[in-house]
Design an enzyme around this catalytic site. Structure first.
Site, PDB file in Angstrom:
ATOM      1  N   LYS A 190       0.837  -1.211   0.000  1.00  0.00           N
ATOM      2  CA  LYS A 190       0.000   0.000   0.000  1.00  0.00           C
ATOM      3  C   LYS A 190       0.865   1.251   0.000  1.00  0.00           C
ATOM      4  CE  LYS A 190      -2.122  -0.882   3.929  1.00  0.00           C
ATOM      5  NZ  LYS A 190      -1.613  -2.208   4.292  1.00  0.00           N
ATOM      6  N   ARG A 192      -9.524   1.423   8.920  1.00  0.00           N
ATOM      7  CA  ARG A 192      -9.146   0.031   9.127  1.00  0.00           C
ATOM      8  C   ARG A 192     -10.267  -0.766   9.762  1.00  0.00           C
ATOM      9  NH1 ARG A 192      -3.422   0.433   9.205  1.00  0.00           N
ATOM     10  NH2 ARG A 192      -2.352  -1.540   9.475  1.00  0.00           N
ATOM     11  N   ARG A 245      11.235  -6.948   4.611  1.00  0.00           N
ATOM     12  CA  ARG A 245      11.202  -5.475   4.540  1.00  0.00           C
ATOM     13  C   ARG A 245      12.336  -4.856   5.368  1.00  0.00           C
ATOM     14  NH1 ARG A 245       5.414  -3.023   4.956  1.00  0.00           N
ATOM     15  NH2 ARG A 245       5.308  -4.108   6.936  1.00  0.00           N
ATOM     16  N   ARG A 263      11.344  -3.099  10.982  1.00  0.00           N
ATOM     17  CA  ARG A 263      10.265  -2.665  11.872  1.00  0.00           C
ATOM     18  C   ARG A 263      10.079  -3.679  12.994  1.00  0.00           C
ATOM     19  NH1 ARG A 263       5.051  -1.019   8.288  1.00  0.00           N
ATOM     20  NH2 ARG A 263       4.014  -2.077  10.009  1.00  0.00           N
ATOM     21  N   ARG A 320      -1.013  -9.582  12.769  1.00  0.00           N
ATOM     22  CA  ARG A 320      -1.554  -8.454  11.995  1.00  0.00           C
ATOM     23  C   ARG A 320      -2.443  -8.946  10.867  1.00  0.00           C
ATOM     24  NH1 ARG A 320       4.009  -6.225  10.770  1.00  0.00           N
ATOM     25  NH2 ARG A 320       3.049  -5.051   9.085  1.00  0.00           N
TER      26      ARG A 320
HETATM   27  P1  ADP Z   1       0.579  -2.708   8.255  1.00  0.00           P
HETATM   28  O1  ADP Z   1       1.848  -3.052   7.534  1.00  0.00           O
HETATM   29  O2  ADP Z   1       0.186  -3.761   9.257  1.00  0.00           O
HETATM   30  O3  ADP Z   1      -0.529  -2.319   7.309  1.00  0.00           O
HETATM   31  P2  ADP Z   1       0.870   0.035   9.250  1.00  0.00           P
HETATM   32  O4  ADP Z   1       2.217   0.602   9.009  1.00  0.00           O
HETATM   33  O5  ADP Z   1      -0.254   0.564   8.390  1.00  0.00           O
HETATM   34  O6  ADP Z   1       1.000  -1.526   9.190  1.00  0.00           O
HETATM   35  O7  ADP Z   1       0.437   0.270  10.761  1.00  0.00           O
HETATM   36  C1  ADP Z   1       1.275  -0.120  11.828  1.00  0.00           C
HETATM   37  C2  ADP Z   1       0.469  -0.211  13.092  1.00  0.00           C
HETATM   38  O8  ADP Z   1      -0.102   1.083  13.402  1.00  0.00           O
HETATM   39  C3  ADP Z   1      -0.738  -1.132  13.018  1.00  0.00           C
HETATM   40  O9  ADP Z   1      -0.403  -2.487  13.272  1.00  0.00           O
HETATM   41  C4  ADP Z   1      -1.638  -0.555  14.122  1.00  0.00           C
HETATM   42  O10 ADP Z   1      -1.176  -0.916  15.402  1.00  0.00           O
HETATM   43  C5  ADP Z   1      -1.402   0.947  13.966  1.00  0.00           C
HETATM   44  N1  ADP Z   1      -2.390   1.560  13.064  1.00  0.00           N
HETATM   45  C6  ADP Z   1      -2.148   2.139  11.859  1.00  0.00           C
HETATM   46  N2  ADP Z   1      -3.274   2.601  11.309  1.00  0.00           N
HETATM   47  C7  ADP Z   1      -4.273   2.315  12.184  1.00  0.00           C
HETATM   48  C8  ADP Z   1      -5.685   2.523  12.195  1.00  0.00           C
HETATM   49  N3  ADP Z   1      -6.319   3.147  11.175  1.00  0.00           N
HETATM   50  N4  ADP Z   1      -6.388   2.102  13.265  1.00  0.00           N
HETATM   51  C9  ADP Z   1      -5.789   1.490  14.309  1.00  0.00           C
HETATM   52  N5  ADP Z   1      -4.459   1.241  14.372  1.00  0.00           N
HETATM   53  C10 ADP Z   1      -3.703   1.648  13.317  1.00  0.00           C
END
Ligand code: ADP
Length: 289
Positions: A69, A146, A180, A224, A235
């Site tokens: 994404k 989300r 990653r 990360r 996740r």
């Molecule tokens: P991923 O690779 O899992 O899509 P992100 O970089 O988008 O990871 O997000 C990392 C973390 O930040 C998520 O696992 C969550 O804990 C938190 N997070 C990000 N966006 C949201 C959201 N919209 N609602 C709740 N938690 C979020």
């Protein structure tokens, strides 16, 4: 919720009360490029058909952890001249700031769980307010919404034009997350995984060459904290439970563009541009630059 509503009331970024976007089912016609900002060569094409005079695109990127994404949202944001706003980045910035929330956030994020709506909306509101002050009028959101609740909150304050749902098989997602790497200095993302996923059940295989860093980043690579196998699987599970229902939510609104990634960036990027009716855009934009 109050945060976003406050931003929405005081800001043009969500364009409350003045944007009337069509919500056509077709991805191409739903892209809604801003008429007065879209290059002239788009005006007669499908992309500019549903145009608002008030603002730039408001798109959302959906997809499982590791699908890419961030990569594609960021490329499109440069192409279209809109900010790429990733709530995961906002969370990581907050974590790195060692502010009052950081201990609480690190426990949640490192278990692969979702942060509360209140915290995430507060972080997003702040980012939108800062963008508003800089004159931003559109966005590509990555990682928000989300949950259905977050989508309803967003719907309450603005009209999203298009939701792009990126897809890859689960086995590829895990490998991609584990491979990653991020340069701690320039922040760029790389991937050391060499993916050769065999197809089956009528589905094609997927190959992705590693995306290796330039030599000046090699010694600065970090992983990360939530990209361990255990947390990635958590996740993915949480995504399937809480975020996947968003696909149906946006599908019934006629806003969802499903996109199965055919491989890495070289294969996927041109196909994505084509799916968005932007395939001529990049070429013509660089020709007039
Ligand atoms: P991923 O690779 O899992 O899509 P992100 O970089 O988008 O990871 O997000 C990392 C973390 O930040 C998520 O696992 C969550 O804990 C938190 N997070 C990000 N966006 C949201 C959201 N919209 N609602 C709740 N938690 C979020």
């Amino acid at each position: 919720m109050a945060g976003i509503a406050r931003v929405a009331r005081s800001s043009s970024i969500f364009g409350v009360g003045r944007c009337s976007y069509s919500t056509t089912a077709s991805a191409a016609s739903g892209t809604g490029l801003r008429a007065d900002h879209a290059p002239p060569f788009l005006h007669s094409g499908g992309v500019a058909r549903d145009v608002s005079k008030d603002r730039n695109v408001q798109w959302v990127f959906l997809g499982c952890p590791g699908v890419g994404k961030g990569t594609y949202a960021s490329r499109l944001s440069s192409l279209l001249g809109v900010p790429h706003i990733a709530t995961g980045d906002l969370v990581r910035e907050e974590l790195a700031s060692s502010g009052p929330l950081s201990q609480q956030l690190s426990e949640i994020v490192n278990q692969g769980k979702l942060v509360s709506d209140e915290i995430i909306i507060n972080l997003l509101s702040k980012r939108l307010e800062a963008g508003d002050a800089r004159g931003e009028t559109g966005f590509i959101l990555d990682g928000f919404p989300r949950t259905i609740k977050q989508a309803e909150i967003l719907d309450g304050v603005t009209d999203i034009d298009l939701v792009v749902n990126l897809k890859l098989p689960e086995g590829v997602l895990v490998e991609k997350c584990l491979g990653r790497r991020i340069c701690s200095q320039c922040g760029k993302n790389f991937n050391i995984a060499n993916i050769d996923f065999k197809g089956g059940d009528g589905k094609p295989g997927i190959s992705m060459a590693p995306l290796l860093p330039p030599s000046h980043c090699t010694s600065k690579l970090i992983t990360r904290a939530d990209d361990t196998e255990e947390v990635v699987k958590a996740r993915l599970r949480i995504y399937n439970e809480q975020s996947q229902p968003l696909e149906e939510y946006y599908r019934t609104k006629g806003k969802l563009l499903e996109f199965d990634l055919p491989g890495g960036i070289p294969e996927s990027w041109p196909r994505l541009l084509e799916a968005l009716s932007l395939d001529d855009y990049e070429e013509k934009r660089s020709a007039v630059a």
